[in-house]
Enzyme design. Structure first.
Site, PDB file in Angstrom:
ATOM      1  N   GLN A 312       7.623  -5.632  -8.265  1.00 22.29           N
ATOM      2  CA  GLN A 312       8.439  -6.216  -7.201  1.00 22.29           C
ATOM      3  C   GLN A 312       9.285  -7.336  -7.799  1.00 22.29           C
ATOM      4  OE1 GLN A 312       8.438  -5.170  -4.039  1.00 22.29           O
ATOM      5  NE2 GLN A 312       6.609  -3.904  -3.931  1.00 22.29           N
ATOM      6  N   TYR A 341       1.583   5.757  -4.330  1.00 25.48           N
ATOM      7  CA  TYR A 341       2.818   5.175  -4.891  1.00 25.48           C
ATOM      8  C   TYR A 341       2.458   3.832  -5.526  1.00 25.48           C
ATOM      9  CZ  TYR A 341       4.800   8.412  -1.438  1.00 25.48           C
ATOM     10  OH  TYR A 341       5.098   9.507  -0.660  1.00 25.48           O
ATOM     11  N   ASP A 362       0.898   7.695  -9.233  1.00 23.07           N
ATOM     12  CA  ASP A 362       2.328   7.450  -9.353  1.00 23.07           C
ATOM     13  C   ASP A 362       2.906   8.556 -10.218  1.00 23.07           C
ATOM     14  OD1 ASP A 362       4.171   4.668  -8.871  1.00 23.07           O
ATOM     15  OD2 ASP A 362       4.969   6.101 -10.325  1.00 23.07           O
ATOM     16  N   ASP A 410       3.238   3.127  -0.235  1.00 29.26           N
ATOM     17  CA  ASP A 410       4.345   2.206  -0.556  1.00 29.26           C
ATOM     18  C   ASP A 410       5.470   3.016  -1.197  1.00 29.26           C
ATOM     19  OD1 ASP A 410       5.921   0.023  -1.159  1.00 29.26           O
ATOM     20  OD2 ASP A 410       4.625  -0.753  -2.736  1.00 29.26           O
ATOM     21  N   CYS A 437      10.298  -0.059   2.369  1.00 29.46           N
ATOM     22  CA  CYS A 437      11.476  -0.835   1.977  1.00 29.46           C
ATOM     23  C   CYS A 437      12.716  -0.265   2.640  1.00 29.46           C
ATOM     24  CB  CYS A 437      11.621  -0.860   0.454  1.00 29.46           C
ATOM     25  SG  CYS A 437      11.745   0.774  -0.282  1.00 29.46           S
TER      26      CYS A 437
HETATM   27  N1  SAH Z   1       3.033  -0.136  -4.996  1.00 26.94           N
HETATM   28  C1  SAH Z   1       3.774  -0.542  -6.161  1.00 26.94           C
HETATM   29  C2  SAH Z   1       5.023   0.284  -6.444  1.00 26.94           C
HETATM   30  C3  SAH Z   1       5.920   0.612  -5.287  1.00 26.94           C
HETATM   31  S1  SAH Z   1       7.481   1.307  -5.746  1.00 26.94           S
HETATM   32  C4  SAH Z   1       4.108  -2.019  -6.094  1.00 26.94           C
HETATM   33  O1  SAH Z   1       3.930  -2.670  -5.080  1.00 26.94           O
HETATM   34  O2  SAH Z   1       4.564  -2.549  -7.110  1.00 26.94           O
HETATM   35  C5  SAH Z   1       7.270   3.015  -5.415  1.00 26.94           C
HETATM   36  C6  SAH Z   1       6.582   3.787  -6.527  1.00 26.94           C
HETATM   37  O3  SAH Z   1       6.456   5.135  -6.081  1.00 26.94           O
HETATM   38  C7  SAH Z   1       7.324   3.848  -7.835  1.00 26.94           C
HETATM   39  O4  SAH Z   1       6.483   3.341  -8.848  1.00 26.94           O
HETATM   40  C8  SAH Z   1       7.612   5.356  -8.039  1.00 26.94           C
HETATM   41  O5  SAH Z   1       7.485   5.750  -9.377  1.00 26.94           O
HETATM   42  C9  SAH Z   1       6.557   6.004  -7.200  1.00 26.94           C
HETATM   43  N2  SAH Z   1       6.818   7.353  -6.654  1.00 26.94           N
HETATM   44  C10 SAH Z   1       7.989   7.915  -6.303  1.00 26.94           C
HETATM   45  N3  SAH Z   1       7.793   9.111  -5.728  1.00 26.94           N
HETATM   46  C11 SAH Z   1       6.456   9.331  -5.713  1.00 26.94           C
HETATM   47  C12 SAH Z   1       5.615  10.396  -5.226  1.00 26.94           C
HETATM   48  N4  SAH Z   1       6.152  11.473  -4.640  1.00 26.94           N
HETATM   49  N5  SAH Z   1       4.286  10.269  -5.342  1.00 26.94           N
HETATM   50  C13 SAH Z   1       3.742   9.172  -5.922  1.00 26.94           C
HETATM   51  N6  SAH Z   1       4.475   8.137  -6.403  1.00 26.94           N
HETATM   52  C14 SAH Z   1       5.817   8.215  -6.308  1.00 26.94           C
END
Ligand code: SAH
Length: 479
Positions: A312, A341, A362, A410, A437
């Site tokens: 973030q 995610y 992820d 997320d 977001c």
């Molecule tokens: N929860 C974390 C990251 C959120 S950003 C934090 O708070 O830092 C969203 C993340 O989802 C990214 O790292 C991206 O690589 C991942 N992502 C995108 N599509 C996805 C999917 N279909 N399944 C799992 N992860 C995914």
């Protein structure tokens, strides 16, 4: 505006479509000026008014303002315009700290007083709910947005394009909207000061050492982008130089000067991204000096970050956001959690001490490797991360008998895959927390999720002051 495709060209490209789609509903032309009253603000922070019942989107205009606007583009159902002159300004209008705020993206609300920015973000959530109308939306507890005391100097990462002007001056900044014209940013009010100090010093070094700078038109030169990321809670700073080839001329002198003049830099990396591409990062990252990672501390845990790992952008508000996620999940000892995610595992790992087991996933292998390493480094043995999509892994885990008590999702701006929502409804965890977001995809996804879940509340958190971006935590409980 430079690369904007004018309406006439679009019409030519779309000849197979019904012609009326490209003809404005009213007689109006580009460059035309008229007075306009701004009625509300749209999801991108632009003012919206109506000209002969056509919606007019005006970046930089605020609700309640009366302005003379100039049409910049014409579509069938709406117009875009820019402010020519403001006749009656909003009492909430303030002077932006960044002189270029209306030129580059990321400063959409800098002319709006901060309390009203926070109201705007809550309103965007409400507007999205009204648009998609998930079950019971009128009764949702949409809480006031949690903002920052000092809504500037928060961004931990500066990712600036580098170019050289005809007279040899090296510039670093962002593109003007809808163009590839670089706007040099000597200062930037939302960046953590150390990121700007390092950025501008390195720009000066590149100029002094005459390191070849990338030239987009000729696809020649070397340095394309500079990325400076700082850890707010450890003072680590990483510099990544993104280059057009393996070469980095004058590398030795550059590294000597960095070591000498920028002791705050703890890691220097090079990322190689050859050729013309819309992607900023290439596949290969090399170590140049110092450590290979920086460490950020969040929620009492230490997270090692490789150059490309997602984190973030606002460390102070990330703690607020994760606290909200924790409160909403309200995990009880012995319960199991899925961190979907997961990025580098920040959410799941901060909750692992109460949970019996945490599983996360992820799609980016490096992020998952970082999450696993972060679990180990923090002595956490009950959290495990896998590479794959949420929509593939959650059903597999369910079939194998793992039915979590709680799930936190997320997702990126596109929201949840339909198949994931089906699985969530099938797995049916007691608690579900959705960190979003993008209020539009959130509201859309809630239409499906509220078939089986009740929305307890929506808590928005301002992760990106001065921009129109809005982040929200939604607590859902099984009906
Ligand atoms: N929860 C974390 C990251 C959120 S950003 C934090 O708070 O830092 C969203 C993340 O989802 C990214 O790292 C991206 O690589 C991942 N992502 C995108 N599509 C996805 C999917 N279909 N399944 C799992 N992860 C995914």
């Amino acid at each position: 505006m430079k690369n904007y495709q004018p309406h006439q060209n679009r019409r030519r490209n779309d000849r197979h479509r019904a012609d009326h789609r490209n003809t404005p509903q009213v007689e109006v032309t580009e460059g035309q000026r008229f007075p306009l009253t701004i009625k509300r603000m749209g999801i991108n922070g632009e003012g919206i008014g109506y000209y002969k019942r056509m919606a007019v989107f005006v970046p930089g205009a605020l609700t309640g303002e009366e302005a003379v606007v100039e049409v910049t583009s014409v579509a069938h159902r709406y117009l875009r315009a820019k402010v020519h002159r403001i006749r009656k300004a909003s009492p909430h209008r303030v002077t932006p700290r960044d002189s270029y705020a209306d030129t580059v993206g990321g400063f959409e609300l800098e002319h709006l007083a901060y309390p009203q920015q926070l109201q705007f973000k809550r309103d965007i959530v409400i507007q999205s709910l009204e648009r998609y109308q998930p079950r019971g939306f009128k009764d949702y507890d949409v809480r006031p947005t949690l903002g920052m005391d000092h809504p500037y100097e928060y961004r931990n990462k500066a990712q600036f394009q580098v170019r050289q002007t005809a007279d040899g001056t090296v510039q670093a900044g962002l593109y003007a909207e809808r163009s590839h014209d670089l706007v040099d940013l000597p200062t930037c009010s939302v960046q953590m000061p150390v990121t700007m100090t390092v950025m501008r010093a390195v720009v000066q070094m590149l100029q002094d050492l005459e390191v070849p700078i990338y030239d987009e038109d000729h696809n020649s030169g070397i340095v394309k982008t500079l990325v400076v990321r700082a850890a707010a809670n450890t003072d680590d700073v990483q510099l990544t130089v993104i280059t057009n080839s393996q070469k980095l001329p004058h590398k030795h002198q550059l590294l000597l000067r960095i070591a000498d003049e920028l002791p705050q830099v703890t890691s220097v990396m090079q990322n190689i991204n050859p050729g013309k591409t819309s992607l900023i990062w290439g596949d290969e990252t090399r170590h140049l000096a110092g450590e290979t990672t920086i460490t950020e501390k969040l929620g009492g845990l230490a997270f090692k970050l490789s150059a490309r790992a997602f984190l973030q952008l606002n460390p102070a508000q990330t703690e607020v956001l994760y606290d909200q996620a924790k409160n909403a999940l309200d995990l009880q000892p012995g319960q199991t959690l899925v961190d979907a995610y997961s990025g580098v595992g920040t959410i799941g790992l901060t909750l692992a001490d109460t949970a019996a087991e945490v599983r996360g996933m992820d799609v980016i292998p490096e992020a998952v490797a970082d999450a696993e390493a972060n679990a180990q480094a923090n002595g956490i043995t009950n959290a495990h991360y896998s590479v794959g999509t949420a929509e593939d892994l959650l059903p597999q885990w369910a079939v194998a008998g793992f039915r979590p008590d709680a799930i936190v999702v997320d997702p990126p701006r596109t929201g949840l895959a339909d198949t994931l929502m089906d699985t969530i409804l099938a797995v049916h965890p007691k608690k579900l927390v959705y960190i979003s977001c993008n209020p539009s995809t959130l509201a859309k996804d809630l239409v499906t999720l509220t078939e089986d879940y009740r929305v307890d509340y929506i808590q928005s958190v301002d992760m990106m002051p001065q921009t129109a971006r809005c982040e929200a935590v939604v607590k859902l409980s099984r009906r």
